[in-house]
Write a protein that holds these residues in place. Structure first.
Motif, PDB file in Angstrom:
ATOM      1  N   HIS A 179     -26.185  28.182  35.612  1.00 10.36           N
ATOM      2  CA  HIS A 179     -26.531  28.374  34.209  1.00 10.36           C
ATOM      3  C   HIS A 179     -25.507  29.189  33.427  1.00 10.36           C
ATOM      4  CE1 HIS A 179     -28.883  30.209  30.825  1.00 10.36           C
ATOM      5  NE2 HIS A 179     -28.925  28.918  30.574  1.00 10.36           N
ATOM      6  N   PRO A 180     -24.947  30.271  33.971  1.00  9.23           N
ATOM      7  CA  PRO A 180     -23.940  30.998  33.184  1.00  9.23           C
ATOM      8  C   PRO A 180     -22.704  30.153  32.853  1.00  9.23           C
ATOM      9  CG  PRO A 180     -24.748  32.359  34.968  1.00  9.23           C
ATOM     10  CD  PRO A 180     -25.281  30.968  35.210  1.00  9.23           C
ATOM     11  N   ALA A 181     -22.513  29.056  33.574  1.00 11.00           N
ATOM     12  CA  ALA A 181     -21.353  28.190  33.349  1.00 11.00           C
ATOM     13  C   ALA A 181     -21.758  26.886  32.660  1.00 11.00           C
ATOM     14  CB  ALA A 181     -20.655  27.898  34.677  1.00 11.00           C
ATOM     15  N   THR A 182     -22.830  26.931  31.852  1.00 11.53           N
ATOM     16  CA  THR A 182     -23.253  25.739  31.116  1.00 11.53           C
ATOM     17  C   THR A 182     -23.250  26.015  29.614  1.00 11.53           C
ATOM     18  OG1 THR A 182     -25.603  26.313  31.236  1.00 11.53           O
ATOM     19  CG2 THR A 182     -24.762  24.876  32.956  1.00 11.53           C
ATOM     20  N   PHE A 183     -23.035  24.939  28.880  1.00 11.43           N
ATOM     21  CA  PHE A 183     -23.065  24.994  27.426  1.00 11.43           C
ATOM     22  C   PHE A 183     -23.990  23.884  26.950  1.00 11.43           C
ATOM     23  CE2 PHE A 183     -19.179  26.973  28.743  1.00 11.43           C
ATOM     24  CZ  PHE A 183     -19.094  28.085  27.934  1.00 11.43           C
ATOM     25  N   VAL A 184     -25.049  24.280  26.263  1.00 12.32           N
ATOM     26  CA  VAL A 184     -26.069  23.357  25.791  1.00 12.32           C
ATOM     27  C   VAL A 184     -26.014  23.325  24.274  1.00 12.32           C
ATOM     28  CG1 VAL A 184     -28.558  22.888  25.748  1.00 12.32           C
ATOM     29  CG2 VAL A 184     -27.530  23.954  27.775  1.00 12.32           C
ATOM     30  N   SER A 185     -26.018  22.116  23.719  1.00  6.85           N
ATOM     31  CA  SER A 185     -25.940  22.014  22.255  1.00  6.85           C
ATOM     32  C   SER A 185     -27.237  22.508  21.613  1.00  6.85           C
ATOM     33  CB  SER A 185     -25.665  20.570  21.831  1.00  6.85           C
ATOM     34  OG  SER A 185     -26.804  19.776  22.021  1.00  6.85           O
ATOM     35  N   ARG A 186     -27.094  23.037  20.454  1.00  6.92           N
ATOM     36  CA  ARG A 186     -28.237  23.526  19.671  1.00  6.92           C
ATOM     37  C   ARG A 186     -29.236  22.394  19.418  1.00  6.92           C
ATOM     38  NH1 ARG A 186     -27.459  26.520  13.894  1.00  6.92           N
ATOM     39  NH2 ARG A 186     -29.626  26.455  13.246  1.00  6.92           N
ATOM     40  N   ARG A 187     -28.722  21.210  19.232  1.00  7.24           N
ATOM     41  CA  ARG A 187     -29.572  20.049  18.948  1.00  7.24           C
ATOM     42  C   ARG A 187     -30.538  19.767  20.094  1.00  7.24           C
ATOM     43  NH1 ARG A 187     -27.263  14.588  16.232  1.00  7.24           N
ATOM     44  NH2 ARG A 187     -29.276  13.734  15.635  1.00  7.24           N
ATOM     45  N   ILE A 188     -30.099  19.972  21.326  1.00  9.10           N
ATOM     46  CA  ILE A 188     -30.982  19.782  22.481  1.00  9.10           C
ATOM     47  C   ILE A 188     -32.158  20.737  22.390  1.00  9.10           C
ATOM     48  CG2 ILE A 188     -31.182  20.129  24.984  1.00  9.10           C
ATOM     49  CD1 ILE A 188     -28.370  18.910  25.247  1.00  9.10           C
ATOM     50  N   TYR A 189     -31.873  22.006  22.119  1.00  4.63           N
ATOM     51  CA  TYR A 189     -32.950  22.991  22.001  1.00  4.63           C
ATOM     52  C   TYR A 189     -33.899  22.634  20.849  1.00  4.63           C
ATOM     53  CZ  TYR A 189     -30.320  26.089  25.136  1.00  4.63           C
ATOM     54  OH  TYR A 189     -29.661  26.627  26.210  1.00  4.63           O
ATOM     55  N   GLU A 190     -33.357  22.213  19.749  1.00  5.81           N
ATOM     56  CA  GLU A 190     -34.174  21.917  18.574  1.00  5.81           C
ATOM     57  C   GLU A 190     -35.018  20.647  18.726  1.00  5.81           C
ATOM     58  OE1 GLU A 190     -31.195  21.794  15.510  1.00  5.81           O
ATOM     59  OE2 GLU A 190     -31.294  23.955  15.164  1.00  5.81           O
ATOM     60  N   GLU A 191     -34.450  19.613  19.348  1.00  7.20           N
ATOM     61  CA  GLU A 191     -35.122  18.318  19.363  1.00  7.20           C
ATOM     62  C   GLU A 191     -35.797  17.962  20.686  1.00  7.20           C
ATOM     63  OE1 GLU A 191     -32.634  15.195  17.837  1.00  7.20           O
ATOM     64  OE2 GLU A 191     -31.884  16.478  16.213  1.00  7.20           O
ATOM     65  N   ILE A 192     -35.302  18.506  21.780  1.00  3.68           N
ATOM     66  CA  ILE A 192     -35.868  18.138  23.088  1.00  3.68           C
ATOM     67  C   ILE A 192     -36.727  19.253  23.669  1.00  3.68           C
ATOM     68  CG2 ILE A 192     -35.337  17.418  25.454  1.00  3.68           C
ATOM     69  CD1 ILE A 192     -32.827  16.062  24.339  1.00  3.68           C
ATOM     70  N   GLY A 193     -36.297  20.471  23.514  1.00  7.73           N
ATOM     71  CA  GLY A 193     -37.122  21.572  24.002  1.00  7.73           C
ATOM     72  C   GLY A 193     -36.337  22.813  24.344  1.00  7.73           C
ATOM     73  N   ARG A 194     -37.074  23.874  24.387  1.00 10.49           N
ATOM     74  CA  ARG A 194     -36.512  25.189  24.699  1.00 10.49           C
ATOM     75  C   ARG A 194     -37.026  25.641  26.063  1.00 10.49           C
ATOM     76  NH1 ARG A 194     -37.215  25.125  19.094  1.00 10.49           N
ATOM     77  NH2 ARG A 194     -35.483  26.041  17.940  1.00 10.49           N
ATOM     78  N   TYR A 195     -36.737  26.875  26.382  1.00 12.81           N
ATOM     79  CA  TYR A 195     -37.230  27.454  27.637  1.00 12.81           C
ATOM     80  C   TYR A 195     -38.746  27.611  27.581  1.00 12.81           C
ATOM     81  CZ  TYR A 195     -32.440  28.815  28.896  1.00 12.81           C
ATOM     82  OH  TYR A 195     -31.122  28.827  29.232  1.00 12.81           O
ATOM     83  N   ASP A 196     -39.366  27.425  28.736  1.00 14.24           N
ATOM     84  CA  ASP A 196     -40.801  27.658  28.873  1.00 14.24           C
ATOM     85  C   ASP A 196     -40.962  29.127  29.253  1.00 14.24           C
ATOM     86  OD1 ASP A 196     -43.444  27.901  29.701  1.00 14.24           O
ATOM     87  OD2 ASP A 196     -43.484  25.940  30.670  1.00 14.24           O
ATOM     88  N   CYS A 197     -41.455  29.917  28.321  1.00 15.07           N
ATOM     89  CA  CYS A 197     -41.510  31.372  28.503  1.00 15.07           C
ATOM     90  C   CYS A 197     -42.588  31.849  29.467  1.00 15.07           C
ATOM     91  CB  CYS A 197     -41.648  32.060  27.151  1.00 15.07           C
ATOM     92  SG  CYS A 197     -40.175  31.836  26.135  1.00 15.07           S
ATOM     93  N   GLN A 198     -43.376  30.929  30.042  1.00 15.17           N
ATOM     94  CA  GLN A 198     -44.290  31.373  31.099  1.00 15.17           C
ATOM     95  C   GLN A 198     -43.496  31.802  32.330  1.00 15.17           C
ATOM     96  OE1 GLN A 198     -46.754  28.576  33.364  1.00 15.17           O
ATOM     97  NE2 GLN A 198     -45.580  26.891  32.445  1.00 15.17           N
ATOM     98  N   TYR A 199     -42.247  31.351  32.434  1.00  9.02           N
ATOM     99  CA  TYR A 199     -41.370  31.759  33.536  1.00  9.02           C
ATOM    100  C   TYR A 199     -40.482  32.889  33.035  1.00  9.02           C
ATOM    101  CZ  TYR A 199     -43.006  27.297  35.272  1.00  9.02           C
ATOM    102  OH  TYR A 199     -43.796  26.253  35.666  1.00  9.02           O
ATOM    103  N   LYS A 200     -40.664  34.060  33.602  1.00 10.80           N
ATOM    104  CA  LYS A 200     -39.944  35.252  33.141  1.00 10.80           C
ATOM    105  C   LYS A 200     -38.511  35.306  33.655  1.00 10.80           C
ATOM    106  CE  LYS A 200     -43.684  36.682  31.173  1.00 10.80           C
ATOM    107  NZ  LYS A 200     -43.932  36.012  29.924  1.00 10.80           N
ATOM    108  N   ILE A 201     -38.258  34.685  34.827  1.00  9.43           N
ATOM    109  CA  ILE A 201     -36.941  34.772  35.449  1.00  9.43           C
ATOM    110  C   ILE A 201     -36.297  33.396  35.602  1.00  9.43           C
ATOM    111  CG2 ILE A 201     -35.656  35.633  37.446  1.00  9.43           C
ATOM    112  CD1 ILE A 201     -38.147  37.404  38.039  1.00  9.43           C
ATOM    113  N   SER A 202     -37.080  32.387  35.910  1.00  9.13           N
ATOM    114  CA  SER A 202     -36.550  31.064  36.252  1.00  9.13           C
ATOM    115  C   SER A 202     -36.723  30.031  35.146  1.00  9.13           C
ATOM    116  CB  SER A 202     -37.221  30.562  37.532  1.00  9.13           C
ATOM    117  OG  SER A 202     -36.983  31.442  38.603  1.00  9.13           O
ATOM    118  N   ALA A 203     -36.846  30.466  33.913  1.00  8.66           N
ATOM    119  CA  ALA A 203     -37.017  29.521  32.799  1.00  8.66           C
ATOM    120  C   ALA A 203     -35.817  28.586  32.679  1.00  8.66           C
ATOM    121  CB  ALA A 203     -37.236  30.280  31.492  1.00  8.66           C
ATOM    122  N   ASP A 204     -34.629  29.065  33.041  1.00  8.20           N
ATOM    123  CA  ASP A 204     -33.444  28.202  32.973  1.00  8.20           C
ATOM    124  C   ASP A 204     -33.532  27.058  33.978  1.00  8.20           C
ATOM    125  OD1 ASP A 204     -33.142  30.008  35.099  1.00  8.20           O
ATOM    126  OD2 ASP A 204     -31.004  30.274  34.780  1.00  8.20           O
TER     127      ASP A 204
END
Length: 136
Positions: free
Chosen positions: A38-63
């Motif tokens: 994960h530290p070596a990945t780049f995700v476009s803003r559009r993916i977060y906006e249109e497909i989804g964000r992190y599921d915050c029920q996971y405090k450590i492994s959301a990535d």
């Protein structure tokens, strides 16, 4: 493609002596076995906006949960960059038993392990957390 995730090599450093432990790239085809670095990945803003964000029920492994979901999306393309994109020091929350417990929950959620595998892993991890066992 506006739904591109770029990923590359990550160098892992030993905190105690500063030596390189490994330098690796983890491909999305093998996400069942190893998380994309994960530290070596780049995700476009559009993916977060249109497909989804992190599921915050996971405090450590959301990535990890996020990357599994992205591998299941037909419109998301993963593009490797064969260069070191991040350096990562060992330690912190990502190496904890709590992280492993969350990871097992995620794997069960996506059918990456059977119920029996999940129960066996959870028993072992809870015992390890409660009793401090670090070896089998």
């Amino acid at each position: 493609n506006p739904y591109t995730i770029y990923y590359g090599y990550m160098r892992t450093i030993d905190n105690s002596n500063g030596h390189e432990i490994r330098c690796a790239i983890n491909h999305p085809e093998y996400i069942r076995e190893a998380m994309i670095n994960h530290p070596a990945t780049f995700v476009s803003r559009r993916i977060y906006e249109e497909i989804g964000r992190y599921d915050c029920q996971y405090k450590i492994s959301a990535d990890y949960d996020f990357m599994i979901r992205m591998t299941k999306q037909d419109r998301v393309v993963f593009v490797p960059i064969y260069e070191i994109l991040a350096c990562f020091r060992m330690g912190g929350a990502s190496g904890s038993v709590d992280t492993l417990i969350e990871t097992m929950k995620i794997k069960k959620r996506y059918g990456m392990m059977t119920k029996m595998q999940y129960l066996a892993a959870m028993c072992f991890l809870v015992a390890r957390k409660v009793f401090g066992y670090y070896t089998i």
